[in-house]
Write a protein that holds these residues in place. Structure first.
Motif, PDB file in Angstrom:
ATOM      1  N   ILE A  11       5.845   8.321  -2.553  1.00 10.92           N
ATOM      2  CA  ILE A  11       5.283   9.183  -2.268  1.00 10.92           C
ATOM      3  C   ILE A  11       4.179   8.276  -3.663  1.00 10.92           C
ATOM      4  N   ASP A  12       3.165   8.192  -3.526  1.00 13.75           N
ATOM      5  CA  ASP A  12       2.663   6.462  -3.716  1.00 13.75           C
ATOM      6  C   ASP A  12       2.835   6.863  -5.460  1.00 13.75           C
ATOM      7  N   TYR A  13       2.585   5.591  -6.195  1.00 12.82           N
ATOM      8  CA  TYR A  13       2.543   5.744  -7.694  1.00 12.82           C
ATOM      9  C   TYR A  13       1.021   5.380  -7.883  1.00 12.82           C
ATOM     10  N   HIS A  19      -3.120  -0.079  -1.330  1.00 11.17           N
ATOM     11  CA  HIS A  19      -2.900  -1.169  -0.984  1.00 11.17           C
ATOM     12  C   HIS A  19      -2.245  -1.077   0.788  1.00 11.17           C
ATOM     13  N   HIS A  22       0.644   0.349   1.104  1.00  9.68           N
ATOM     14  CA  HIS A  22       0.935   2.181   1.585  1.00  9.68           C
ATOM     15  C   HIS A  22       0.214   2.738   2.851  1.00  9.68           C
ATOM     16  N   GLU A  25       2.392   2.492   5.556  1.00 14.35           N
ATOM     17  CA  GLU A  25       3.769   3.854   5.109  1.00 14.35           C
ATOM     18  C   GLU A  25       2.645   4.596   6.194  1.00 14.35           C
ATOM     19  N   ASP A  50       2.741  10.380  -7.356  1.00 14.88           N
ATOM     20  CA  ASP A  50       3.700  10.411  -7.965  1.00 14.88           C
ATOM     21  C   ASP A  50       2.838   9.663  -8.775  1.00 14.88           C
ATOM     22  N   TRP A 228      12.384   9.125 -11.084  1.00 13.39           N
ATOM     23  CA  TRP A 228      12.842   9.655 -10.166  1.00 13.39           C
ATOM     24  C   TRP A 228      13.277  11.089  -9.400  1.00 13.39           C
ATOM     25  N   TYR A 235       9.884  15.802  -1.633  1.00 12.45           N
ATOM     26  CA  TYR A 235      10.300  16.722  -0.696  1.00 12.45           C
ATOM     27  C   TYR A 235      10.372  18.300  -0.412  1.00 12.45           C
ATOM     28  N   GLY A 254       9.907   2.712   1.674  1.00 11.51           N
ATOM     29  CA  GLY A 254       9.792   1.000   2.098  1.00 11.51           C
ATOM     30  C   GLY A 254      11.238   1.134   1.340  1.00 11.51           C
ATOM     31  N   ASP A 256      12.840  -0.902  -0.471  1.00 10.91           N
ATOM     32  CA  ASP A 256      12.368  -1.439  -2.086  1.00 10.91           C
ATOM     33  C   ASP A 256      13.437   0.218  -2.336  1.00 10.91           C
ATOM     34  N   HIS A 284      11.005   1.400   6.141  1.00  7.31           N
ATOM     35  CA  HIS A 284      10.670   0.180   7.013  1.00  7.31           C
ATOM     36  C   HIS A 284      11.057  -1.125   5.872  1.00  7.31           C
ATOM     37  N   TRP A 286       8.393  -5.006   4.745  1.00  6.39           N
ATOM     38  CA  TRP A 286       7.530  -4.974   3.483  1.00  6.39           C
ATOM     39  C   TRP A 286       6.490  -6.135   4.399  1.00  6.39           C
ATOM     40  N   TRP A 287       5.491  -5.687   4.636  1.00  8.20           N
ATOM     41  CA  TRP A 287       4.322  -6.554   4.484  1.00  8.20           C
ATOM     42  C   TRP A 287       4.216  -7.920   3.525  1.00  8.20           C
ATOM     43  N   MET A 294       1.886  -9.740  -1.551  1.00  8.60           N
ATOM     44  CA  MET A 294       0.014  -9.027  -2.190  1.00  8.60           C
ATOM     45  C   MET A 294       0.114  -9.059  -3.299  1.00  8.60           C
TER      46      MET A 294
HETATM   47  N1  MSP Z   1       6.521   6.578  -6.346  1.00  8.62           N
HETATM   48  C1  MSP Z   1       7.704   5.556  -5.687  1.00  8.62           C
HETATM   49  C2  MSP Z   1       8.220   6.483  -3.987  1.00  8.62           C
HETATM   50  C3  MSP Z   1       8.334   7.764  -4.846  1.00  8.62           C
HETATM   51  S1  MSP Z   1       9.196   8.693  -3.614  1.00  8.62           S
HETATM   52  C4  MSP Z   1       9.786  10.249  -4.048  1.00  8.62           C
HETATM   53  C5  MSP Z   1       6.842   4.530  -4.823  1.00  8.62           C
HETATM   54  N2  MSP Z   1       5.822   4.044  -5.274  1.00  8.62           N
HETATM   55  S2  MSP Z   1       4.982   2.780  -4.932  1.00  8.62           S
HETATM   56  O1  MSP Z   1       3.498   3.146  -4.842  1.00  8.62           O
HETATM   57  O2  MSP Z   1       5.680   1.612  -4.990  1.00  8.62           O
HETATM   58  O3  MSP Z   1       5.471   2.545  -3.371  1.00  8.62           O
HETATM   59  C6  MSP Z   1       4.976   3.766  -2.314  1.00  8.62           C
HETATM   60  C7  MSP Z   1       5.697   2.564  -0.358  1.00  8.62           C
HETATM   61  O4  MSP Z   1       4.906   2.295  -0.175  1.00  8.62           O
HETATM   62  C8  MSP Z   1       7.056   2.302  -0.424  1.00  8.62           C
HETATM   63  O5  MSP Z   1       8.014   3.085  -0.066  1.00  8.62           O
HETATM   64  C9  MSP Z   1       6.652   1.261  -1.074  1.00  8.62           C
HETATM   65  O6  MSP Z   1       8.121   0.944   0.037  1.00  8.62           O
HETATM   66  C10 MSP Z   1       5.805   1.316   0.148  1.00  8.62           C
HETATM   67  N3  MSP Z   1       5.629  -0.917  -0.172  1.00  8.62           N
HETATM   68  C11 MSP Z   1       4.789  -0.821  -0.973  1.00  8.62           C
HETATM   69  N4  MSP Z   1       4.461  -2.448  -1.715  1.00  8.62           N
HETATM   70  C12 MSP Z   1       5.007  -2.613   0.325  1.00  8.62           C
HETATM   71  C13 MSP Z   1       3.936  -3.629   0.853  1.00  8.62           C
HETATM   72  N5  MSP Z   1       3.776  -4.780   0.848  1.00  8.62           N
HETATM   73  N6  MSP Z   1       4.697  -3.014   2.104  1.00  8.62           N
HETATM   74  C14 MSP Z   1       4.870  -2.078   3.173  1.00  8.62           C
HETATM   75  N7  MSP Z   1       5.502  -1.178   1.889  1.00  8.62           N
HETATM   76  C15 MSP Z   1       5.102  -1.053   0.815  1.00  8.62           C
HETATM   77  O7  MSP Z   1       7.676   4.017  -4.658  1.00  8.62           O
END
Ligand code: MSP
Length: 509
Positions: A11-13, A19, A22, A25, A50, A228, A235, A254, A256, A284, A286-287, A294
């Motif tokens: 779940i994305d912050y 971007h 996101h 994925e 998130d 976290w 999920y 991702g 990370d 997965h 990273w781009w 980026m």
């Molecule tokens: N909020 C946490 C995840 C919580 S899951 C219970 C988080 N958010 S995030 O917005 O930073 O990242 C969301 C997803 O995007 C992550 O899986 C992260 O790996 C992925 N990506 C962020 N930047 C990325 C790239 N440059 N390339 C590919 N995926 C990347 O982490």
């Protein structure tokens, strides 16, 4: 009954706009979900945002709005991105929803009642940027703190801790006994390395005076839940009241956030709660963009929605899946995108669609003829199809979408070559009945090859494949089982005149 294939994204912050990372994925998870549906699985697909924690609180403050107003303004951008990317999720969860917060509180209370959570005084170093306590071993060799931690301060405070250490051996054994728990497999090594040191118990609270924007601990409202612990629970919280969904089949994330959150905290949290743990975690890569990280501030950034506006959703989906080998890193550049767009989509697939429609209209009154004389070229193309299909499906099953797509497009190339060989435009000029028979066969064969070849792309470029099948007068069934046979089922269908799939990209003004 077969278990539902339950798949999730991270779940994305919501502290910034969505971007390319996101977007990737979401698309990857969607491709897996669509593929599994075509394989006949019952799929449930969850994504979301998130929305608690320090980063969000800071971003809201910087804009001088309260955090709730802030997240309510940004979360819709992520939902909008999913819609524009044609993500087929079943549910979108936001961690600020009460259905989520209620479950987080219930689980925390259970762990507290079981004695898995205890209060203790902590004295040490804290990184605000990472929202994480640090240890001596986290320092650089010269004694400074790595840059990723930002400003590090020494603090003393009471907090609640979760007994991670108690389950360390169980987790090691589980990972060793289940080779499929972590995909790609080589990443399991990284997890085991992390587990080779004794695990510290995890601090799962933050004092309210330092962080307000979180879920208050049900057993002590002076504290909020560590972001976290809150986030991972999504999920489970999204499906807690739905029968037969938990545990998840795949968490797509991702690289990370594999170690420690997904591969260590999450399975241990579930184990302590006596809940089943997920079957697999897919991490997965990273781009980068133009070879660099980026970054919005330097302009090295791709706005997924703008990109879709310019090139169409399937062009982006196709490129993301074709270019990256799942698990590894990849680079996004406009040059490479345009090469693939032009040579694979426009000039190969697009060209086959146009030729098929044009010639069927021109030589057969838009009706796909029945096969007549079958010769070596037809038999060879059919054999190529069968080989392609039998290779591509296992590749997709193994998440090797880049290779699977390459093979599928090779079949499209082979079909174009078949057309060159038969040259229906020449046959069409001849009155010889043998030539007329071959003309009918070649029109039928190219339509059949297009139907089959394009159907392999369904999970990746669903809109375009829907259009292709539509202009051939065909409606695909729900599952592939019945679709992938070379059986000339299109005979007699009326085809459309044109189908614009991948127009020449306009230059950005
Ligand atoms: N909020 C946490 C995840 C919580 S899951 C219970 C988080 N958010 S995030 O917005 O930073 O990242 C969301 C997803 O995007 C992550 O899986 C992260 O790996 C992925 N990506 C962020 N930047 C990325 C790239 N440059 N390339 C590919 N995926 C990347 O982490």
């Amino acid at each position: 009954m077969k278990k539902t294939f339950y798949i999730t994204t991270a779940i994305d912050y919501v502290n910034g706009s969505p971007h390319l990372g996101h977007a990737y994925e979401k698309v990857l998870t969607d491709v897996i979900a669509r593929f599994r549906r075509m394989m006949g699985d019952n799929v449930y697909f969850l994504t979301g945002t998130d929305e608690h924690g320090q980063k969000i609180q800071q971003s809201a403050r910087a804009r001088d709005v309260d955090p709730k107003t802030f997240v309510d303004s940004v979360a819709p951008e992520f939902e909008e991105m999913c819609a524009r990317l044609e993500i087929s999720h079943d549910d979108f969860i936001r961690t600020t929803e009460s259905r989520h917060k209620d479950v987080v509180c219930r689980l925390l209370q259970q762990l507290f009642d079981k004695g898995e959570i205890y209060k203790a005084e902590y004295q040490g170093y804290y990184s605000t940027r990472q929202e994480q306590f640090l240890q001596e071993k986290d320092r650089n060799e010269d004694g400074t703190w790595p840059e990723i931690f930002g400003e590090v301060s020494e603090i003393t405070e009471s907090n609640y801790f979760f007994k991670l250490g108690a389950y360390q051996q169980w987790l090691i054994d589980h990972i060793k006994a289940n080779a499929d728990f972590i995909f790609p497999r080589y990443r399991a090594k990284q997890v085991l390395e992390f587990l080779s040191e004794p695990l510290n118990d995890l601090c799962i609270s933050r004092p309210r005076e330092r962080l307000e924007w979180g879920i208050p601990l049900p057993f002590d409202p002076d504290f909020v839940t560590y972001v976290w612990f809150d986030a991972l629970t999504n999920y489970y919280s999204a499906v807690a009241d739905k029968d037969g969904l938990w545990p998840a089949t795949f968490h797509v994330i991702g690289k990370d956030i594999l170690v420690p959150p997904h591969a260590v905290y999450w399975p241990i949290m579930l184990k302590a709660l006596e809940l089943p743990i997920p079957q697999s975690i897919l991490a997965h890569g990273w781009w980068s963009i133009n070879g660099a990280k980026m970054s919005k501030s330097t302009g090295n950034f791709v706005e997924p929605i703008e990109f879709v506006d310019q090139f169409g959703v399937d062009a982006l989906r196709y490129f993301l899946m074709r270019e990256m080998s799942v698990g590894q890193d990849s680079d996004f550049s406009m040059e490479q995108f345009l090469v693939r767009y032009n040579s694979e989509l426009a000039n190969n697939l697009g060209n086959l669609v146009n030729r098929t429609l044009n010639m069927t209209n021109r030589f057969a009154d838009a009706k796909i003829p029945a096969v007549d004389e079958v010769g070596e070229p037809e038999t060879a193309l059919q054999a190529t199809w069968e080989k392609t299909r039998d290779e591509v499906i296992p590749l997709f099953e193994q998440f090797q979408f880049n290779v699977g797509l390459e093979r599928a497009l090779q079949f499209i190339t082979a079909t174009n070559a078949y057309i060159e060989q038969r040259a229906p435009w020449k046959l069409g000029k001849s009155d010889d009945p043998a030539d007329q028979a071959l003309l009918r066969t070649s029109l039928a064969t190219m339509a059949e090859a297009l139907r089959l070849g394009s159907s392999l792309l369904l999970a990746v470029t669903p809109g375009s494949v829907g259009k292709i099948q539509g202009v051939l007068g065909h409606r695909m069934g729900e599952v592939w089982r019945d679709e992938l046979q070379w059986d000339h089922r299109l005979t007699g269908n009326t085809v459309e005149k044109t189908c614009i799939l991948f127009p020449r990209p306009e230059k950005k003004s």
